[in-house]
Design an enzyme around this catalytic site. Structure first.
Site, mmCIF file in Angstrom:
data_model
loop_
_atom_site.group_PDB
_atom_site.id
_atom_site.type_symbol
_atom_site.label_atom_id
_atom_site.label_comp_id
_atom_site.label_asym_id
_atom_site.label_seq_id
_atom_site.Cartn_x
_atom_site.Cartn_y
_atom_site.Cartn_z
ATOM 1 N N ASP A 238 0.780 -1.253 -0.125
ATOM 2 C CA ASP A 238 0.034 0.091 0.066
ATOM 3 C C ASP A 238 0.840 1.117 0.041
ATOM 4 O O ASP A 238 1.822 1.280 0.711
ATOM 5 C CB ASP A 238 -0.832 -0.087 0.956
ATOM 6 C CG ASP A 238 -1.878 1.055 1.199
ATOM 7 O OD1 ASP A 238 -2.831 1.267 0.426
ATOM 8 O OD2 ASP A 238 -1.878 2.081 2.377
ATOM 9 N N GLU A 270 1.394 -0.267 -5.037
ATOM 10 C CA GLU A 270 0.339 0.657 -5.492
ATOM 11 C C GLU A 270 0.959 1.984 -5.363
ATOM 12 O O GLU A 270 1.531 2.615 -4.622
ATOM 13 C CB GLU A 270 -0.712 0.992 -4.069
ATOM 14 C CG GLU A 270 -1.814 1.733 -4.437
ATOM 15 C CD GLU A 270 -2.233 2.004 -3.189
ATOM 16 O OE1 GLU A 270 -3.740 2.441 -3.382
ATOM 17 O OE2 GLU A 270 -2.042 2.426 -2.222
#
Length: 443
Positions: A238, A270
């Site tokens: 993330d 990400e």
């Protein structure tokens, strides 16, 4: 009207019939036996397809691997963040909003998705079914700085957001980028093309870890190694754009090889698209692993809500990174809530788009399943304390990964995987296309 689209239900019916025929004619899935320590030898599916079961609890992921994903030939399952997160029973966004899991309190594997023992059992069950496990890893930050002292996580750990104090790790104030210290703004990111702000200031008021420090890197790596030790095979990481590339490389260098296959864990990073600064574009990060292809997902939506004949030009799209370095998707939990891509709310267009992503040789394809929602912040189905309920398909949960058509297309993707090009792309009209992958499959 001669150019009007045929009803979607008819398009889907014909496609499903074709998918069923193709699936019935496929050669058996080829499995690969991998070298591993004697206590952990497993046979894993030879597939690049991932089922993303976002915010499913560990018991439900175990059942899905055993009953559906393994037999269908999925290569991996992606699961939501497993670390202890903040518990927000009375937030301004409702009771236990979904984003709780992206606010870590500690690295204990005790969360609203289950216990450490249930997590370990899930990894074992998925491996026994031939499915790797990829974890959504939150390593850029801890919980929000607006959470007052004494706020608790799901394992009971207390912390102070304003005090940058997370004793259950432990992290203290010196372990974070702080406003007026090592963040060049008053705290937030004011310029999304300024690399210093993006990597050293707070994303959405989340306490930003000082990843330049080796002591911080060691704690993050210890968390990842704990997961690897339980059998985890890779990570969807993330908010990687908010960590300096060299810092993340240094963290990865401390992470062990996987237990099941003895190789480097798979990494999908990400990095949201839209930056004009080349240093913040997804292709700048591929030295540390694959990247999520946001531009591809948005392009897929544009064509399935316009003319699918335009899918012939995919190689010419302005994509985030080369196809060999991306994790491909139709949607994920952020994008579906913003309407930037297709989602389950788009019905058969969404189903057909997933068929295309599984058929087209761009990146490593994934299929996304989560829960139905009407409020963008609402909790997944859960009990009164926030613990996520077992998945019951059709009762608040979406289970496209288990459908006959998608399972058939997973087999199709596995069978054609060795052919990286498309031949004889034919657009009959705006609504009907066909192509082949060498002599391995036609769609």
């Amino acid at each position: 009207m001669p150019n009007a689209k045929p009803p979607l239900r008819n398009r889907l019916r014909h496609f499903l019939a074709g998918a069923a025929v193709l699936a019935a004619g496929l050669t058996p899935l080829t499995a690969v036996t991998t070298a591993a320590p004697a206590h952990a030898a497993v046979t894993l599916n030879d597939s690049e397809v991932t089922a993303n079961l976002w915010e499913w609890n560990w018991k439900s992921v175990s059942a899905a691997c055993t009953n559906h994903l393994g037999p269908a030939g999925y290569g991996a399952v992606q699961v939501a963040p497993p670390q202890e997160s903040v518990s927000l029973p009375n937030s301004s966004d409702g009771v236990h909003p979904w984003y709780e899991v992206y606010q870590p309190v500690s690295y204990k594997l005790e969360s609203r998705l289950g216990t450490r023992q249930q997590f370990a059992a899930m990894v074992t069950a998925c491996h026994n079914a031939g499915v790797r496990v990829y974890v959504d890893a939150v390593v850029n930050h801890m919980a929000g700085v607006n959470n007052p002292a004494g706020t608790k996580g799901y394992a009971g750990s207390e912390f102070s957001g304003p005090g940058y104090s997370f004793p259950a790790v432990p992290y203290g104030a010196g372990d974070f980028h702080r406003p007026g210290d090592n963040c060049p703004t008053s705290g937030g990111i004011n310029d999304w093309n300024n690399e210093a702000q993006v990597t050293s200031c707070e994303l959405l008021q989340l306490a930003d870890l000082y990843t330049e420090k080796d002591s911080v890197r060691d704690k993050i790596a210890a968390y990842l190694n704990d997961l690897v030790g339980l059998g985890v095979d890779g990570f969807r990481v993330d908010a990687v754009k908010h960590i300096k590339k060299d810092d993340f490389a240094a963290i990865l260098a401390k992470v062990n090889n996987t237990v099941s296959e003895g190789r480097r864990p798979y990494v999908a990073q990400e990095i949201f698209d839209g930056a004009s600064n080349d240093a913040l574009k997804a292709r700048a990060f591929i030295g540390n692993g694959d990247v999520l292809d946001f531009a591809y997902a948005k392009g897929i939506k544009a064509q399935f809500q316009g003319s699918i004949a335009n899918l012939a030009t995919v190689p010419g799209w302005n994509l985030d990174a080369p196809g060999a370095n991306v994790f491909a998707m139709v949607t994920n939990h952020d994008l579906e809530r913003d309407g930037a891509v297709l989602s389950y709310k788009n019905g058969t267009d969404y189903v057909l788009a997933n068929y295309f992503v599984l058929a087209y040789p761009h990146g490593k394809p994934s299929v996304y399943d989560s829960f139905a929602w009407s409020n963008r912040n609402q909790s997944p189905p859960a009990d009164g304390n926030g613990y996520v309920s077992d998945t019951v398909c059709g009762s608040g949960w979406n289970c496209l990964t288990q459908s006959t058509g998608i399972k058939g297309m997973v087999g199709w993707a596995n069978t054609t995987r060795s052919v990286k090009t498309v031949s004889d792309f034919k657009a009959v009209n705006d609504n009907v296309i066909g192509f082949r992958r060498g002599d391995r499959g036609w769609i």
